[in-house]
Design an enzyme around this catalytic site. Structure first.
Site, PDB file in Angstrom:
ATOM      1  N   MET A  14       0.847  -1.195   0.000  1.00 30.00           N
ATOM      2  CA  MET A  14       0.000   0.000   0.000  1.00 30.00           C
ATOM      3  C   MET A  14       0.879   1.241   0.000  1.00 30.00           C
ATOM      4  SD  MET A  14      -3.044  -1.190   2.646  1.00 30.00           S
ATOM      5  CE  MET A  14      -1.961  -2.097   3.779  1.00 30.00           C
ATOM      6  N   GLN A  66       7.705  -5.300  -4.154  1.00 28.42           N
ATOM      7  CA  GLN A  66       6.824  -5.123  -5.298  1.00 28.42           C
ATOM      8  C   GLN A  66       7.421  -4.106  -6.260  1.00 28.42           C
ATOM      9  OE1 GLN A  66       2.934  -2.989  -5.601  1.00 28.42           O
ATOM     10  NE2 GLN A  66       2.106  -5.038  -6.009  1.00 28.42           N
ATOM     11  N   CYS A  96      -2.247  -1.450 -10.152  1.00 27.18           N
ATOM     12  CA  CYS A  96      -2.414  -0.060  -9.738  1.00 27.18           C
ATOM     13  C   CYS A  96      -2.992   0.769 -10.884  1.00 27.18           C
ATOM     14  CB  CYS A  96      -1.074   0.527  -9.296  1.00 27.18           C
ATOM     15  SG  CYS A  96      -1.203   2.237  -8.726  1.00 27.18           S
ATOM     16  N   LYS A 135       0.660  -9.433  -8.974  1.00 23.57           N
ATOM     17  CA  LYS A 135      -0.574  -8.967  -8.354  1.00 23.57           C
ATOM     18  C   LYS A 135      -1.378  -8.224  -9.411  1.00 23.57           C
ATOM     19  CE  LYS A 135      -2.476  -6.734  -4.223  1.00 23.57           C
ATOM     20  NZ  LYS A 135      -3.443  -5.780  -4.800  1.00 23.57           N
ATOM     21  N   HIS A 167      -6.711  -8.924  -6.892  1.00 19.97           N
ATOM     22  CA  HIS A 167      -7.668  -7.991  -6.296  1.00 19.97           C
ATOM     23  C   HIS A 167      -8.983  -8.198  -7.025  1.00 19.97           C
ATOM     24  CE1 HIS A 167      -8.503  -3.600  -4.821  1.00 19.97           C
ATOM     25  NE2 HIS A 167      -9.561  -4.367  -4.719  1.00 19.97           N
TER      26      HIS A 167
END
Length: 319
Positions: A14, A66, A96, A135, A167
């Site tokens: 995050m 990441q 993102c 991810k 996600h």
């Protein structure tokens, strides 16, 4: 529930939140949780201040780096640097949706180029001995639905990766802010469940919307691991509770964690740091408990002072 895997319980990367101080704090709460750095671009890794960007306390391990990027050679080089720094995993960000990330042609917009994602991951795997993971979202813009996700992963998995973190929301690259992209697109857990059924050989980790122990345990009936995001930051004790529910080691008490963080903060301040660098991650420690408001208020009002010391953590403890 599946047998325990290294990805059974994870904390999401995050931006502006999961820095080294946050990760140290989370490690105290849940000794076996898998932690992730904030996203770091390949350019920053290759050309930037590596100690500031990549430095971490060995106590944080297992911890994953990441990366954000879209050039296979640069990602391979950055992955190699990360592995040399001691990271246990290198993760590629394909989720993102921010404007800055889009301008750099990485993040969620890469879902539109699955062959490129495959090539990036293959290059990273060839460069390091530690696991390489990805991810992603379940879709992006007009590209959505179970068939799209399955086809995307079918291509991406040709890289040889064995773990994918999903996600369970699509990303809208135009019209929604990054914050809105975390809240407005509806969750579609069933698509992640279908992904696990289609690719039983992959570790499938589900991210998005999990805020209770019950939700986490329910999802672990369908996938190999769950990743907590904002819930772990705003109510960090959930990491200790969930670890205990899963039969994993966990912190004994909030007060013991505060004592350990006081010692950690003292070392940070002696090294030239400020108390708020550490304390800002601890505001939610007593979430839902008597005295939580006074704890937050005491820290918020005092930890930014130039003379603030680690004793503030004890002074702020609820009675």
């Amino acid at each position: 529930m599946p047998a325990a895997s290294p990805y059974l319980l994870c904390v999401a990367p995050m931006m502006d939140w999961t820095d080294r101080h946050c990760r140290y704090f989370h490690r105290l709460l849940a000794p076996e949780v898998r932690l992730y750095t904030e996203m770091v671009t390949t350019g920053a890794v290759i050309h930037g201040d590596r100690e500031r960007l990549l430095g971490f306390d060995p106590a944080e391990r297992p911890v994953a780096l990441q990366l954000g990027g879209s050039e296979p050679d640069e990602l391979a080089r950055a992955a190699r640097i990360g592995a040399e720094c001691g990271y246990d995993e290198i993760n590629l960000n394909v989720g993102c949706p921010s404007d800055r990330v889009q301008k750099g042609r990485f993040g969620a917009c890469l879902m539109k180029e699955p062959a490129l994602v495959r090539d990036c991951l293959a290059a990273m795997r060839a460069a390091v001995d530690v696991p390489v993971t990805v991810k992603t979202r379940i879709g992006v813009d007009e590209l959505e639905g179970e068939d799209f996700l399955l086809e995307f992963v079918d291509t991406v998995s040709e890289s040889g990766i064995d773990t994918i973190i999903v996600h369970a929301r699509k990303a809208w690259l135009q019209g929604l802010s990054p914050k809105e992209n975390r809240e407005i697109p509806p969750l579609a857990y069933e698509q992640v469940h279908a992904l696990k059924r289609r690719f039983p050989e992959l570790n499938v980790v589900l991210n998005g919307g999990i805020v209770t122990i019950e939700q986490a345990l329910e999802q672990l009936e369908q996938v190999d691991g769950i990743m907590l995001g904002r819930a772990a930051y705003q109510n960090p004790w959930i990491l200790a509770e969930l670890s205990g529910a899963l039969g994993l080691p966990s912190a004994g008490s909030r007060h013991a964690v505060v004592e350990a963080m006081q010692a950690y903060a003292r070392l940070h301040i002696e090294g030239g740091g400020r108390l708020h660098h550490v304390g800002r991650h601890m505001l939610g420690l007593f979430h839902g408990q008597p005295g939580a408001r006074s704890w937050r208020r005491m820290l918020s009002q005092n930890m930014h002072r130039a003379d603030a010391g680690p004793e503030l953590f004890f002074d702020a403890l609820p009675e």
